[in-house]
Scaffold this motif. Structure first.
Motif, PDB file in Angstrom:
ATOM      1  N   LEU A 141      50.814  57.177  75.386  1.00 28.01           N
ATOM      2  CA  LEU A 141      50.522  55.833  75.886  1.00 28.01           C
ATOM      3  C   LEU A 141      49.220  55.363  75.253  1.00 28.01           C
ATOM      4  O   LEU A 141      48.197  56.054  75.327  1.00 28.01           O
ATOM      5  N   VAL A 142      49.255  54.186  74.630  1.00 29.72           N
ATOM      6  CA  VAL A 142      48.081  53.603  73.984  1.00 29.72           C
ATOM      7  C   VAL A 142      47.797  52.261  74.646  1.00 29.72           C
ATOM      8  O   VAL A 142      48.625  51.341  74.590  1.00 29.72           O
ATOM      9  N   VAL A 143      46.638  52.145  75.281  1.00 31.42           N
ATOM     10  CA  VAL A 143      46.247  50.922  75.995  1.00 31.42           C
ATOM     11  C   VAL A 143      44.961  50.386  75.378  1.00 31.42           C
ATOM     12  O   VAL A 143      43.946  51.088  75.336  1.00 31.42           O
ATOM     13  N   SER A 144      45.002  49.148  74.916  1.00 32.99           N
ATOM     14  CA  SER A 144      43.832  48.479  74.343  1.00 32.99           C
ATOM     15  C   SER A 144      43.510  47.247  75.173  1.00 32.99           C
ATOM     16  O   SER A 144      44.370  46.392  75.388  1.00 32.99           O
ATOM     17  N   ASP A 145      42.261  47.163  75.639  1.00 32.49           N
ATOM     18  CA  ASP A 145      41.818  45.985  76.369  1.00 32.49           C
ATOM     19  C   ASP A 145      40.365  45.689  76.029  1.00 32.49           C
ATOM     20  O   ASP A 145      39.593  46.602  75.724  1.00 32.49           O
ATOM     21  N   TRP A 146      40.026  44.419  76.107  1.00 37.77           N
ATOM     22  CA  TRP A 146      38.645  44.021  75.917  1.00 37.77           C
ATOM     23  C   TRP A 146      37.839  44.262  77.180  1.00 37.77           C
ATOM     24  O   TRP A 146      38.308  43.999  78.298  1.00 37.77           O
ATOM     25  N   ASP A 147      36.621  44.763  76.997  1.00 35.50           N
ATOM     26  CA  ASP A 147      35.635  44.776  78.066  1.00 35.50           C
ATOM     27  C   ASP A 147      34.750  43.553  77.874  1.00 35.50           C
ATOM     28  O   ASP A 147      34.153  43.370  76.808  1.00 35.50           O
ATOM     29  N   CYS A 148      34.686  42.718  78.910  1.00 33.76           N
ATOM     30  CA  CYS A 148      33.965  41.442  78.797  1.00 33.76           C
ATOM     31  C   CYS A 148      32.718  41.408  79.667  1.00 33.76           C
ATOM     32  O   CYS A 148      32.243  40.333  80.037  1.00 33.76           O
ATOM     33  N   THR A 149      32.188  42.576  80.010  1.00 37.60           N
ATOM     34  CA  THR A 149      31.048  42.626  80.919  1.00 37.60           C
ATOM     35  C   THR A 149      29.703  42.542  80.204  1.00 37.60           C
ATOM     36  O   THR A 149      28.708  42.156  80.808  1.00 37.60           O
ATOM     37  N   ASP A 150      29.654  42.891  78.932  1.00 40.87           N
ATOM     38  CA  ASP A 150      28.421  42.789  78.148  1.00 40.87           C
ATOM     39  C   ASP A 150      28.289  41.358  77.633  1.00 40.87           C
ATOM     40  O   ASP A 150      29.170  40.860  76.952  1.00 40.87           O
ATOM     41  N   ARG A 151      27.178  40.689  77.944  1.00 42.18           N
ATOM     42  CA  ARG A 151      27.054  39.271  77.604  1.00 42.18           C
ATOM     43  C   ARG A 151      26.236  39.017  76.344  1.00 42.18           C
ATOM     44  O   ARG A 151      25.981  37.858  76.008  1.00 42.18           O
ATOM     45  N   ASN A 152      25.816  40.044  75.627  1.00 41.05           N
ATOM     46  CA  ASN A 152      24.977  39.837  74.443  1.00 41.05           C
ATOM     47  C   ASN A 152      25.825  39.698  73.182  1.00 41.05           C
ATOM     48  O   ASN A 152      25.720  40.473  72.242  1.00 41.05           O
ATOM     49  N   TRP A 153      26.689  38.675  73.152  1.00 42.47           N
ATOM     50  CA  TRP A 153      27.615  38.519  72.036  1.00 42.47           C
ATOM     51  C   TRP A 153      27.070  37.608  70.944  1.00 42.47           C
ATOM     52  O   TRP A 153      27.278  37.866  69.764  1.00 42.47           O
ATOM     53  N   LEU A 154      26.390  36.536  71.347  1.00 46.65           N
ATOM     54  CA  LEU A 154      25.924  35.557  70.360  1.00 46.65           C
ATOM     55  C   LEU A 154      24.643  36.051  69.700  1.00 46.65           C
ATOM     56  O   LEU A 154      23.630  36.260  70.363  1.00 46.65           O
ATOM     57  N   LEU A 155      24.698  36.249  68.382  1.00 46.45           N
ATOM     58  CA  LEU A 155      23.517  36.701  67.646  1.00 46.45           C
ATOM     59  C   LEU A 155      22.710  35.522  67.113  1.00 46.45           C
ATOM     60  O   LEU A 155      21.481  35.538  67.135  1.00 46.45           O
ATOM     61  N   HIS A 156      23.405  34.485  66.633  1.00 47.12           N
ATOM     62  CA  HIS A 156      22.693  33.333  66.079  1.00 47.12           C
ATOM     63  C   HIS A 156      23.591  32.105  66.139  1.00 47.12           C
ATOM     64  O   HIS A 156      24.785  32.172  65.857  1.00 47.12           O
ATOM     65  N   ALA A 157      23.004  30.990  66.531  1.00 51.18           N
ATOM     66  CA  ALA A 157      23.672  29.687  66.465  1.00 51.18           C
ATOM     67  C   ALA A 157      22.746  28.701  65.776  1.00 51.18           C
ATOM     68  O   ALA A 157      21.523  28.912  65.700  1.00 51.18           O
ATOM     69  N   GLY A 158      23.311  27.600  65.287  1.00 47.05           N
ATOM     70  CA  GLY A 158      22.526  26.647  64.509  1.00 47.05           C
ATOM     71  C   GLY A 158      21.515  25.870  65.313  1.00 47.05           C
ATOM     72  O   GLY A 158      20.583  25.307  64.744  1.00 47.05           O
ATOM     73  N   SER A 159      21.697  25.820  66.641  1.00 50.61           N
ATOM     74  CA  SER A 159      20.763  25.073  67.481  1.00 50.61           C
ATOM     75  C   SER A 159      20.763  25.662  68.879  1.00 50.61           C
ATOM     76  O   SER A 159      21.703  26.369  69.278  1.00 50.61           O
ATOM     77  N   ALA A 160      19.709  25.354  69.634  1.00 53.50           N
ATOM     78  CA  ALA A 160      19.640  25.801  71.021  1.00 53.50           C
ATOM     79  C   ALA A 160      20.753  25.177  71.847  1.00 53.50           C
ATOM     80  O   ALA A 160      21.293  25.808  72.769  1.00 53.50           O
ATOM     81  N   GLU A 161      21.120  23.940  71.518  1.00 51.28           N
ATOM     82  CA  GLU A 161      22.199  23.262  72.242  1.00 51.28           C
ATOM     83  C   GLU A 161      23.536  23.949  72.017  1.00 51.28           C
ATOM     84  O   GLU A 161      24.337  24.100  72.939  1.00 51.28           O
ATOM     85  N   ALA A 162      23.784  24.381  70.779  1.00 53.63           N
ATOM     86  CA  ALA A 162      25.024  25.100  70.476  1.00 53.63           C
ATOM     87  C   ALA A 162      25.057  26.438  71.205  1.00 53.63           C
ATOM     88  O   ALA A 162      26.102  26.844  71.734  1.00 53.63           O
ATOM     89  N   ALA A 163      23.926  27.132  71.255  1.00 56.26           N
ATOM     90  CA  ALA A 163      23.862  28.405  71.975  1.00 56.26           C
ATOM     91  C   ALA A 163      24.117  28.199  73.457  1.00 56.26           C
ATOM     92  O   ALA A 163      24.824  29.004  74.099  1.00 56.26           O
ATOM     93  N   ALA A 164      23.579  27.130  74.021  1.00 58.31           N
ATOM     94  CA  ALA A 164      23.802  26.848  75.440  1.00 58.31           C
ATOM     95  C   ALA A 164      25.264  26.522  75.700  1.00 58.31           C
ATOM     96  O   ALA A 164      25.827  26.931  76.734  1.00 58.31           O
ATOM     97  N   ALA A 165      25.903  25.796  74.786  1.00 62.31           N
ATOM     98  CA  ALA A 165      27.327  25.487  74.941  1.00 62.31           C
ATOM     99  C   ALA A 165      28.171  26.759  74.889  1.00 62.31           C
ATOM    100  O   ALA A 165      29.136  26.908  75.642  1.00 62.31           O
ATOM    101  N   TYR A 166      27.796  27.664  73.997  1.00 67.44           N
ATOM    102  CA  TYR A 166      28.505  28.949  73.909  1.00 67.44           C
ATOM    103  C   TYR A 166      28.384  29.719  75.219  1.00 67.44           C
ATOM    104  O   TYR A 166      29.370  30.252  75.730  1.00 67.44           O
ATOM    105  N   ASP A 167      27.179  29.777  75.773  1.00 70.81           N
ATOM    106  CA  ASP A 167      26.980  30.495  77.034  1.00 70.81           C
ATOM    107  C   ASP A 167      27.766  29.843  78.171  1.00 70.81           C
ATOM    108  O   ASP A 167      28.366  30.538  79.004  1.00 70.81           O
ATOM    109  N   ALA A 168      27.770  28.517  78.209  1.00 74.86           N
ATOM    110  CA  ALA A 168      28.527  27.821  79.252  1.00 74.86           C
ATOM    111  C   ALA A 168      30.024  28.095  79.118  1.00 74.86           C
ATOM    112  O   ALA A 168      30.731  28.278  80.122  1.00 74.86           O
TER     113      ALA A 168
END
Length: 271
Positions: A141-168
């Motif tokens: 049996l092979v089961v693959s699932d994403w763990d979505c509990t770690d929130r440090n995904w965004l490394l860089h965005a072009g603007s603070a507004e874009a980063a905030a939209a990503y977080d939202a």
């Protein structure tokens, strides 16, 4: 509690019938197939095997398994909505059904593969028990699932507004998934669930990579934002934030990690 008693307790968040359905499945294959195939190749998928691929999406992994088992093998592709599965392979049977309730032959399969399915089901532990019971002795049996509990995904965005939209966006989409019955941390506990189901030789591989804007890992967010737009707006996102998110996910300056993919393999013990 039986599965029949709780089969309406969870609802898969995404729909293959949505205009974004085909696009989403293609992107998921681009993101995950290399990892999935590497794991399946490492366990030695063999000629003549009987296999079950659950939630195959675009059917890319189904086709790979079909090639490995050869003309004497058989692959069943089980999906609630199998419209996007290529049925060209002669040793593939496409079956429309719900893994929670469909009849599974006891001791019927050498390999059962499920990717991004069980995390969405509140009945996930019961389903895993069903799948373990459908394995032949020695079956995998092979089961693959994403763990979505770690929130440090965004490394860089072009603007603070874009980063905030990503977080939202992440706040909103993970809230939607949870409301529909998903367990965002289930992937980490699958080894314990497999042991509880009586499987042995349990092992887990964890996979992730960094994606630039305009590549599959970030374009998936664009696709999901269109498919779930009404629900995202209902959770407080604005049209302006969605526009910023979509622009950022296509901007080559953006760098973001995908969710952690936990792939766990367990074997049914031989007598």
């Amino acid at each position: 509690m039986t599965i029949d008693a709780v089969e309406e307790a969870s609802e898969y968040t995404f729909r293959n019938a949505d205009p974004q359905g085909s696009r989403q499945l293609t992107l998921l294959a681009d993101i995950l197939d290399e990892h999935t195939i590497k794991v399946l190749a490492s366990i030695g998928t063999g000629i003549g095997w009987r296999c079950l691929d659950i939630g195959p999406g675009a059917g890319t992994v189904t086709r790979w398994i079909a090639g490995q088992v050869g003309p004497t093998g058989r692959v069943t592709a089980l999906d609630l909505d199998p419209r996007h599965i290529d049925t060209a392979a002669g040793n593939v049977t496409v079956l429309q059904g719900d893994v929670r309730t469909v009849d599974l032959p006891p001791h019927g399969y050498d390999l059962i593969h499920a990717r991004l399915v069980l995390l969405h089901l509140t009945e996930r532990a019961l389903v895993l028990d069903r799948l373990a019971g459908a394995l032949k002795p020695g079956g995998l049996l092979v089961v693959s699932d994403w763990d979505c509990t770690d929130r440090n995904w965004l490394l860089h965005a072009g603007s603070a507004e874009a980063a905030a939209a990503y977080d939202a966006f992440q706040d909103a989409i993970l809230s939607i998934l949870t409301e529909h019955g998903a367990d965002l941390g289930w992937a980490r506990t699958v080894p314990l669930a497999m042991r509880a189901a009586g499987l042995v030789d349990v092992s887990t591989v964890v996979h992730n990579r960094l994606w630039a804007g305009g590549t599959a890992g970030n374009l998936l967010h664009v696709s999901n934002s269109y498919q779930l737009q009404d629900e995202l707006l209902g959770r407080g996102m604005t049209v302006e934030q969605l526009d910023l998110l979509r622009e950022a996910m296509q901007d080559p300056r953006t760098l973001a990690y995908s969710y952690w993919m936990f792939t766990t393999v367990g074997r049914r013990a031989r007598p």
